[in-house]
Motif scaffolding. Structure first.
Motif, PDB file in Angstrom:
ATOM      1  N   ARG A   4      47.971 -39.428 -42.207  1.00  0.00           N
ATOM      2  CA  ARG A   4      48.972 -38.400 -41.907  1.00  0.00           C
ATOM      3  C   ARG A   4      49.178 -38.268 -40.399  1.00  0.00           C
ATOM      4  NH1 ARG A   4      48.257 -32.328 -44.347  1.00  0.00           N
ATOM      5  NH2 ARG A   4      50.171 -31.374 -43.563  1.00  0.00           N
ATOM      6  N   LEU A   5      48.091 -38.294 -39.646  1.00  0.00           N
ATOM      7  CA  LEU A   5      48.200 -38.220 -38.188  1.00  0.00           C
ATOM      8  C   LEU A   5      48.864 -39.466 -37.614  1.00  0.00           C
ATOM      9  CD1 LEU A   5      44.817 -36.637 -37.017  1.00  0.00           C
ATOM     10  CD2 LEU A   5      47.109 -35.764 -36.549  1.00  0.00           C
ATOM     11  N   LEU A   6      48.490 -40.634 -38.136  1.00  0.00           N
ATOM     12  CA  LEU A   6      49.110 -41.873 -37.671  1.00  0.00           C
ATOM     13  C   LEU A   6      50.614 -41.857 -37.924  1.00  0.00           C
ATOM     14  CD1 LEU A   6      46.506 -44.535 -38.842  1.00  0.00           C
ATOM     15  CD2 LEU A   6      47.339 -44.277 -36.501  1.00  0.00           C
ATOM     16  N   THR A   7      51.015 -41.363 -39.091  1.00  0.00           N
ATOM     17  CA  THR A   7      52.438 -41.306 -39.422  1.00  0.00           C
ATOM     18  C   THR A   7      53.160 -40.297 -38.545  1.00  0.00           C
ATOM     19  OG1 THR A   7      51.931 -41.911 -41.712  1.00  0.00           O
ATOM     20  CG2 THR A   7      54.098 -40.959 -41.288  1.00  0.00           C
ATOM     21  N   ALA A   8      52.528 -39.152 -38.293  1.00  0.00           N
ATOM     22  CA  ALA A   8      53.135 -38.140 -37.419  1.00  0.00           C
ATOM     23  C   ALA A   8      53.384 -38.707 -36.024  1.00  0.00           C
ATOM     24  CB  ALA A   8      52.235 -36.912 -37.343  1.00  0.00           C
ATOM     25  N   ILE A   9      52.449 -39.495 -35.536  1.00  0.00           N
ATOM     26  CA  ILE A   9      52.622 -40.122 -34.219  1.00  0.00           C
ATOM     27  C   ILE A   9      53.704 -41.197 -34.287  1.00  0.00           C
ATOM     28  CG2 ILE A   9      51.474 -41.587 -32.504  1.00  0.00           C
ATOM     29  CD1 ILE A   9      48.880 -39.984 -33.172  1.00  0.00           C
ATOM     30  N   ALA A  10      53.753 -41.946 -35.392  1.00  0.00           N
ATOM     31  CA  ALA A  10      54.753 -43.009 -35.540  1.00  0.00           C
ATOM     32  C   ALA A  10      56.174 -42.461 -35.543  1.00  0.00           C
ATOM     33  CB  ALA A  10      54.495 -43.797 -36.825  1.00  0.00           C
ATOM     34  N   VAL A  11      56.394 -41.301 -36.164  1.00  0.00           N
ATOM     35  CA  VAL A  11      57.752 -40.744 -36.212  1.00  0.00           C
ATOM     36  C   VAL A  11      58.082 -39.946 -34.955  1.00  0.00           C
ATOM     37  CG1 VAL A  11      57.751 -40.664 -38.732  1.00  0.00           C
ATOM     38  CG2 VAL A  11      57.109 -38.611 -37.440  1.00  0.00           C
ATOM     39  N   GLY A  12      57.106 -39.800 -34.060  1.00  0.00           N
ATOM     40  CA  GLY A  12      57.384 -39.159 -32.781  1.00  0.00           C
ATOM     41  C   GLY A  12      57.114 -37.676 -32.727  1.00  0.00           C
ATOM     42  N   ASP A  13      56.287 -37.161 -33.649  1.00  0.00           N
ATOM     43  CA  ASP A  13      55.873 -35.761 -33.498  1.00  0.00           C
ATOM     44  C   ASP A  13      55.130 -35.590 -32.176  1.00  0.00           C
ATOM     45  OD1 ASP A  13      56.917 -35.286 -35.974  1.00  0.00           O
ATOM     46  OD2 ASP A  13      55.019 -34.883 -36.980  1.00  0.00           O
ATOM     47  N   PHE A  14      54.375 -36.623 -31.819  1.00  0.00           N
ATOM     48  CA  PHE A  14      53.642 -36.636 -30.551  1.00  0.00           C
ATOM     49  C   PHE A  14      53.893 -37.978 -29.877  1.00  0.00           C
ATOM     50  CE2 PHE A  14      51.318 -34.056 -33.627  1.00  0.00           C
ATOM     51  CZ  PHE A  14      51.340 -32.823 -32.983  1.00  0.00           C
ATOM     52  N   LEU A  15      54.316 -37.938 -28.628  1.00  0.00           N
ATOM     53  CA  LEU A  15      54.681 -39.144 -27.895  1.00  0.00           C
ATOM     54  C   LEU A  15      53.508 -39.639 -27.055  1.00  0.00           C
ATOM     55  CD1 LEU A  15      58.183 -37.957 -26.655  1.00  0.00           C
ATOM     56  CD2 LEU A  15      57.718 -39.539 -28.538  1.00  0.00           C
ATOM     57  N   PRO A 167      54.536 -28.284 -36.124  1.00  0.00           N
ATOM     58  CA  PRO A 167      55.733 -27.513 -35.758  1.00  0.00           C
ATOM     59  C   PRO A 167      56.501 -28.138 -34.602  1.00  0.00           C
ATOM     60  CG  PRO A 167      53.808 -26.510 -34.764  1.00  0.00           C
ATOM     61  CD  PRO A 167      53.305 -27.693 -35.569  1.00  0.00           C
ATOM     62  N   VAL A 168      56.703 -29.447 -34.651  1.00  0.00           N
ATOM     63  CA  VAL A 168      57.411 -30.155 -33.582  1.00  0.00           C
ATOM     64  C   VAL A 168      58.416 -31.127 -34.193  1.00  0.00           C
ATOM     65  CG1 VAL A 168      55.637 -29.965 -31.794  1.00  0.00           C
ATOM     66  CG2 VAL A 168      55.497 -31.802 -33.470  1.00  0.00           C
ATOM     67  N   GLU A 169      59.500 -31.357 -33.479  1.00  0.00           N
ATOM     68  CA  GLU A 169      60.565 -32.220 -33.987  1.00  0.00           C
ATOM     69  C   GLU A 169      60.175 -33.693 -33.875  1.00  0.00           C
ATOM     70  OE1 GLU A 169      63.941 -32.129 -36.034  1.00  0.00           O
ATOM     71  OE2 GLU A 169      63.366 -30.327 -34.921  1.00  0.00           O
ATOM     72  N   PRO A 170      60.388 -34.482 -34.936  1.00  0.00           N
ATOM     73  CA  PRO A 170      60.181 -35.933 -34.810  1.00  0.00           C
ATOM     74  C   PRO A 170      61.055 -36.487 -33.688  1.00  0.00           C
ATOM     75  CG  PRO A 170      60.443 -35.310 -37.105  1.00  0.00           C
ATOM     76  CD  PRO A 170      60.792 -34.100 -36.291  1.00  0.00           C
ATOM     77  N   TRP A 171      60.501 -37.371 -32.887  1.00  0.00           N
ATOM     78  CA  TRP A 171      61.184 -37.825 -31.678  1.00  0.00           C
ATOM     79  C   TRP A 171      61.229 -39.343 -31.577  1.00  0.00           C
ATOM     80  CZ3 TRP A 171      64.047 -34.572 -29.098  1.00  0.00           C
ATOM     81  CH2 TRP A 171      64.459 -34.840 -27.793  1.00  0.00           C
ATOM     82  N   GLY A 172      60.907 -40.026 -32.673  1.00  0.00           N
ATOM     83  CA  GLY A 172      60.923 -41.483 -32.630  1.00  0.00           C
ATOM     84  C   GLY A 172      60.011 -42.010 -31.542  1.00  0.00           C
ATOM     85  N   ARG A 173      60.521 -42.949 -30.771  1.00  0.00           N
ATOM     86  CA  ARG A 173      59.763 -43.489 -29.635  1.00  0.00           C
ATOM     87  C   ARG A 173      60.319 -42.988 -28.310  1.00  0.00           C
ATOM     88  NH1 ARG A 173      59.935 -49.677 -31.530  1.00  0.00           N
ATOM     89  NH2 ARG A 173      61.724 -48.883 -32.703  1.00  0.00           N
ATOM     90  N   ASP A 214      67.292 -39.590 -39.457  1.00  0.00           N
ATOM     91  CA  ASP A 214      67.501 -41.020 -39.226  1.00  0.00           C
ATOM     92  C   ASP A 214      66.301 -41.664 -38.533  1.00  0.00           C
ATOM     93  OD1 ASP A 214      69.961 -40.961 -40.438  1.00  0.00           O
ATOM     94  OD2 ASP A 214      71.095 -40.796 -38.563  1.00  0.00           O
ATOM     95  N   LEU A 215      65.638 -40.928 -37.645  1.00  0.00           N
ATOM     96  CA  LEU A 215      64.447 -41.464 -36.986  1.00  0.00           C
ATOM     97  C   LEU A 215      63.339 -41.746 -37.995  1.00  0.00           C
ATOM     98  CD1 LEU A 215      64.297 -39.217 -33.793  1.00  0.00           C
ATOM     99  CD2 LEU A 215      64.677 -41.681 -33.849  1.00  0.00           C
ATOM    100  N   ILE A 216      63.155 -40.836 -38.936  1.00  0.00           N
ATOM    101  CA  ILE A 216      62.120 -41.038 -39.954  1.00  0.00           C
ATOM    102  C   ILE A 216      62.512 -42.179 -40.885  1.00  0.00           C
ATOM    103  CG2 ILE A 216      60.859 -39.961 -41.856  1.00  0.00           C
ATOM    104  CD1 ILE A 216      61.204 -37.282 -40.404  1.00  0.00           C
ATOM    105  N   ARG A 217      63.794 -42.268 -41.225  1.00  0.00           N
ATOM    106  CA  ARG A 217      64.261 -43.395 -42.044  1.00  0.00           C
ATOM    107  C   ARG A 217      64.015 -44.722 -41.324  1.00  0.00           C
ATOM    108  NH1 ARG A 217      69.128 -39.934 -42.766  1.00  0.00           N
ATOM    109  NH2 ARG A 217      68.973 -38.923 -44.816  1.00  0.00           N
ATOM    110  N   ASP A 218      64.247 -44.741 -40.017  1.00  0.00           N
ATOM    111  CA  ASP A 218      64.037 -45.965 -39.241  1.00  0.00           C
ATOM    112  C   ASP A 218      62.578 -46.410 -39.287  1.00  0.00           C
ATOM    113  OD1 ASP A 218      66.692 -46.028 -38.558  1.00  0.00           O
ATOM    114  OD2 ASP A 218      66.408 -45.236 -36.526  1.00  0.00           O
ATOM    115  N   VAL A 219      61.660 -45.447 -39.216  1.00  0.00           N
ATOM    116  CA  VAL A 219      60.237 -45.782 -39.277  1.00  0.00           C
ATOM    117  C   VAL A 219      59.895 -46.386 -40.634  1.00  0.00           C
ATOM    118  CG1 VAL A 219      57.906 -44.800 -39.314  1.00  0.00           C
ATOM    119  CG2 VAL A 219      59.517 -44.110 -37.545  1.00  0.00           C
TER     120      VAL A 219
END
Length: 226
Positions: A4-15, A167-173, A214-219
């Motif tokens: 779950r953490l790896l996926t959150a980082i992959a979608v850009g919750d944390f850069l 509680p943060v917006e997905p930000w991709g890369r 769309d960012l999550i779909r891209d991942v």
């Protein structure tokens, strides 16, 4: 938990370069025990996704948003729930449109200052991390302008559900194209709310939140292509 953490980082919750929430906060956000959090963070450290820093600004920091372990984690986390995610994307567009329209109808003059400050911070951001922070502040200001704590909580709950509990917006890369599109949307949304134009604000917000979807779909497509 580590997936779950790896996926959150992959979608850009944390850069890369951002600090993860502290252990105590993670246990509350993800509703797991501290040993579970420690084990998950240790795994992320072992595969090179995060690093532990000591000292005054110590904590767990993201090193890389994608490693060999990420694809499997994303598949495990997103694929079984993908129909639910698409439903959430649809629902979020409707809800955030309502939030923006309500803010345009109800906002007071004092509600505009936090939006304007966050917009300025976003447009002048020199790093994706700074833009990420300003983005969160802008949308929180829009929620607050509705004057209804229940609307605020509904919006925040949907954000957390698509962001895997955070509680943060997905930000991709942190791509520049998304940064520029977000800035244009924020500016237009601020102007619509300031002018008291609910229909326009709703339309802008509904379009704006397709960026996260769309960012999550891209991942997901990235791991399916492997």
């Amino acid at each position: 938990m580590s997936d779950r953490l790896l996926t959150a980082i992959a979608v850009g919750d944390f850069l890369p370069g951002e600090r993860l929430p502290a252990e105590r906060e993670l246990t509350g956000l993800l509703r797991v025990s501290r040993p579970t959090v420690r084990e998950a963070v240790a795994r992320l450290q072992a595969v090179g996704v995060v690093e532990i820093r000591r000292g005054r600004n110590g904590g767990t920091y993201v090193r890389d948003s994608w490693t060999e372990s990420t694809a499997a984690a994303v598949r495990h986390t997103l694929v079984p729930r993908w129909e639910e995610f698409e439903q959430l994307f649809d629902l979020r567009g409707l809800v955030e449109g309502m939030v923006a329209a309500t803010a345009a109808r109800r906002r007071g003059s004092k509600d505009l200052d936090p939006m304007k400050d966050a917009l300025s911070a976003y447009l002048s951001a020199s790093t994706p991390r700074d833009a990420h922070t300003a983005d969160s502040a802008f949308h929180q200001a829009v929620r607050t302008a509705t004057g209804n704590p229940q609307i605020v909580m509904l919006s925040q709950d949907l954000l957390a559900r698509i962001s895997l509990g955070f509680p943060v917006e997905p930000w991709g890369r942190g791509e520049q194209t998304h940064f520029h599109q977000g800035g244009e949307d924020h500016k237009a949304l601020y102007e619509a709310i300031a002018a008291g134009e609910p229909e326009r604000a709703e339309e802008i917000a509904r379009g704006h939140f397709t960026i996260s979807a769309d960012l999550i779909r891209d991942v997901l497509e990235r791991v399916r292509a492997r």
